[in-house]
Enzyme design. Sequence first.
Site, mmCIF file in Angstrom:
data_model
loop_
_atom_site.group_PDB
_atom_site.id
_atom_site.type_symbol
_atom_site.label_atom_id
_atom_site.label_comp_id
_atom_site.label_asym_id
_atom_site.label_seq_id
_atom_site.Cartn_x
_atom_site.Cartn_y
_atom_site.Cartn_z
ATOM 1 N N ASP A 133 9.015 21.758 50.207
ATOM 2 C CA ASP A 133 8.977 23.185 49.915
ATOM 3 C C ASP A 133 10.448 23.627 49.916
ATOM 4 O OD1 ASP A 133 8.034 25.914 49.797
ATOM 5 O OD2 ASP A 133 8.581 26.047 51.911
ATOM 6 N N ASP A 146 11.871 27.359 50.078
ATOM 7 C CA ASP A 146 12.195 28.474 50.979
ATOM 8 C C ASP A 146 11.764 28.159 52.406
ATOM 9 O OD1 ASP A 146 13.157 30.479 49.029
ATOM 10 O OD2 ASP A 146 11.117 30.395 48.244
ATOM 11 N N GLY A 152 5.230 31.340 51.756
ATOM 12 C CA GLY A 152 4.530 30.388 50.882
ATOM 13 C C GLY A 152 3.607 31.026 49.861
ATOM 14 N N ARG A 163 4.471 35.781 44.506
ATOM 15 C CA ARG A 163 5.016 37.142 44.455
ATOM 16 C C ARG A 163 3.915 38.201 44.384
ATOM 17 N NH1 ARG A 163 9.115 37.762 39.723
ATOM 18 N NH2 ARG A 163 9.840 35.828 40.677
ATOM 19 N N SER A 165 8.075 29.520 44.374
ATOM 20 C CA SER A 165 9.047 30.496 43.873
ATOM 21 C C SER A 165 9.407 30.283 42.414
ATOM 22 C CB SER A 165 10.331 30.445 44.700
ATOM 23 O OG SER A 165 11.288 31.315 44.121
ATOM 24 N N ARG A 166 9.367 31.388 41.677
ATOM 25 C CA ARG A 166 9.810 31.347 40.280
ATOM 26 C C ARG A 166 11.325 31.431 40.203
ATOM 27 N NH1 ARG A 166 5.990 35.783 37.757
ATOM 28 N NH2 ARG A 166 7.158 35.299 35.879
ATOM 29 N N ASN A 167 11.969 31.673 41.341
ATOM 30 C CA ASN A 167 13.437 31.708 41.381
ATOM 31 C C ASN A 167 14.039 30.362 41.788
ATOM 32 O OD1 ASN A 167 14.083 34.560 40.755
ATOM 33 N ND2 ASN A 167 12.780 34.939 42.539
ATOM 34 N N ASP A 215 7.066 24.766 55.684
ATOM 35 C CA ASP A 215 7.225 25.695 56.815
ATOM 36 C C ASP A 215 6.114 26.749 56.823
ATOM 37 O OD1 ASP A 215 8.194 27.122 54.535
ATOM 38 O OD2 ASP A 215 9.110 28.554 55.915
HETATM 39 C C1 BG6 Z 1 7.771 31.139 48.409
HETATM 40 C C2 BG6 Z 1 8.127 32.089 49.537
HETATM 41 O O1 BG6 Z 1 8.565 30.006 48.482
HETATM 42 O O2 BG6 Z 1 7.978 31.781 47.144
HETATM 43 C C3 BG6 Z 1 7.323 33.361 49.387
HETATM 44 O O3 BG6 Z 1 7.838 31.484 50.777
HETATM 45 C C4 BG6 Z 1 7.545 33.983 48.010
HETATM 46 O O4 BG6 Z 1 7.695 34.284 50.401
HETATM 47 C C5 BG6 Z 1 7.189 32.947 46.928
HETATM 48 O O5 BG6 Z 1 6.744 35.144 47.835
HETATM 49 C C6 BG6 Z 1 7.411 33.464 45.521
HETATM 50 O O6 BG6 Z 1 8.779 33.665 45.313
HETATM 51 P P1 BG6 Z 1 9.426 34.304 44.014
HETATM 52 O O7 BG6 Z 1 10.878 33.911 44.147
HETATM 53 O O8 BG6 Z 1 8.782 33.704 42.825
HETATM 54 O O9 BG6 Z 1 9.203 35.778 44.105
HETATM 55 MG MG MG Z 2 8.452 27.941 52.609
#
Ligand code: BG6
Ligand code: MG
Length: 217
Positions: free
Chosen positions: A11, A13, A48, A51, A118-120, A172
């Site tokens: 994972d 984040d 986890g 969004r 996460s999309r980031n 986590d």
């Molecule tokens: C996960 C985080 O990795 O990504 C979450 O633990 C978050 O808290 C999720 O909401 C989506 O992230 P993003 O960057 O696409 O908004």
């Molecule tokens: Mg995480």
Amino acid sequence: MGEKILGVIFDLDGVIVSTDNCHYLAWKRMADEEGIPFDRKVNERLRGVSRMESLAIILERASRAYTQEEKLALAERKNGYYVQLIGQLTQNDILPGALDTLRLLKEQNVKVAIGSSSRNTPIILRQIGLSDAFDAIADGNAIRNSKPDPEVFLLAARLLGLAPANCLVVEDADAGVQAALAGGMRALGVGSAAANPTATFHSQSLQTADFASILNA
Ligand code: BG6
Ligand code: MG
């Protein structure tokens, strides 16, 4: 003794990089602007979670209903704040033990992947200088169902060319541990999931994880 671990899916984040506070501050700014109560306790529930699902949890405390269009705008606003904040991330935000773990696994010819909601993910990996550190990347841009659904980890395993039984997931989030097990993989719980009783292995962080014995378990 289980199947040999040939790949480790991390994972992002809270496992490789510390973005918790950036997520918190971005959601907090949006929630304050909307007059929605939000604190670090609620923030823990977003670990986890995707969004839009995170937004749904925050809106549980809203005093009015939001249309789908408004919800999309709120999520986009939060993401704008979040992207500004992660623009400040550097290699110093890589969590303790992460780089040593990647090095050790490469030495042992164990494949490594990212499995993140996460999309980031691409921006974050670029910021911390790890864009080329993984054999495969499965992230929120490539999936329909987020954790606890196993989709992101199954995709990572497929991209690595490995069977789920040969993969270990490092997580986590309780939702992530659940996703790994649902996908037929073993899970190492770290950080907030270090005490998750369903995880196969437990460690406070990657720094304290005993990979030598995990790989031989
Ligand atoms: C996960 C985080 O990795 O990504 C979450 O633990 C978050 O808290 C999720 O909401 C989506 O992230 P993003 O960057 O696409 O908004
Ligand atoms: Mg995480």
